[in-house]
Scaffold this active site. Sequence first.
Site, PDB file in Angstrom:
ATOM      1  N   SER A 144       0.931  -1.105   0.059  1.00  0.00           N
ATOM      2  CA  SER A 144       0.057  -0.034  -0.128  1.00  0.00           C
ATOM      3  C   SER A 144       0.853   1.197  -0.056  1.00  0.00           C
ATOM      4  O   SER A 144       2.178   1.024   0.585  1.00  0.00           O
ATOM      5  CB  SER A 144      -0.922  -0.082   1.163  1.00  0.00           C
ATOM      6  OG  SER A 144      -1.492   1.320   1.356  1.00  0.00           O
ATOM      7  N   TYR A 157      -1.812  -0.864  10.275  1.00  0.00           N
ATOM      8  CA  TYR A 157      -1.704  -1.221   8.938  1.00  0.00           C
ATOM      9  C   TYR A 157      -0.612  -0.674   7.963  1.00  0.00           C
ATOM     10  O   TYR A 157       0.048  -1.404   7.320  1.00  0.00           O
ATOM     11  CB  TYR A 157      -3.189  -0.479   8.407  1.00  0.00           C
ATOM     12  CG  TYR A 157      -3.161  -0.870   6.776  1.00  0.00           C
ATOM     13  CD1 TYR A 157      -4.057  -1.731   6.547  1.00  0.00           C
ATOM     14  CD2 TYR A 157      -2.812  -0.020   5.748  1.00  0.00           C
ATOM     15  CE1 TYR A 157      -4.432  -2.239   5.157  1.00  0.00           C
ATOM     16  CE2 TYR A 157      -3.211  -0.363   4.609  1.00  0.00           C
ATOM     17  CZ  TYR A 157      -3.988  -1.501   4.300  1.00  0.00           C
ATOM     18  OH  TYR A 157      -4.124  -1.677   2.900  1.00  0.00           O
TER      19      TYR A 157
END
Length: 260
Positions: A144, A157
């Site tokens: 990501s 995350y």
Amino acid sequence: MPCYNLKNKVAIVTGGGQGIGAAIAQLFAENGAKVVLAEIDEEAGLEREAMLRERGLDVTFIKTDVADEESVKNMVKKTVELYGGVDILVNNAAIMSVKSIFERTLEEWERVIRVNLTGPYICSRYAAEEMIKRGGGVIINIASTRALMSEPDTEPYSASKGGLLALTHSLAISLAKYRIRVVAVSPGWIETSRWKKSKLRSEPKLRPIDHEQHPAGRVGDPMDIAHICAFLADNEKAGFITGVNFVVDGGMTVKMIYAD
């Protein structure tokens, strides 16, 4: 006509029932791959399997919790029993936690790390064993842009995706002697509303400014990520690529932003 040479390749896509994983699974199957949807959500997995099989694509759902070693071992075993081996692994499954560092429990932190980072490690370990028997393979880690930049309250995350980038280059070196390439793809803003299971599916609610803030002129679509993955999985096109991260975000991470 297929754009990528994936004919008869056996591909495992974790989290393949919805979102980016569903798009990757579909495009791989459209280009000739036999695809396993390694998905924890049984409803999503069965629905996606049926949807793609109706189109004549060779897709099989296997319920899998990537954070559980026995579940992963079982999924890989079933894949080999069904299709004879493993050529491609896409580590896509992930979960998010948005909460203040002062409110998030250690258990919540550890769950995100377990799914998003330990999960890809476990899957890579067992898939790589089977790839070696086939003379090589490809592992694609879906990271990501949050590995490189952050919004508030996303520590587990972001940390998991940063770790996934490091895992990518580490595995690329460790598995090189087995002719296994390992790469990462870091999506930016990808609108997945149309790619969810039917009970959650909806039309995107995007404003003009959402598109305009991207140098590419629009918010991303799951197929944007699927195409880079299919390219990377194609040994004829990407056989010289390993150990690196591809940022696919419409240019947002290179855009300088100043307050008016």
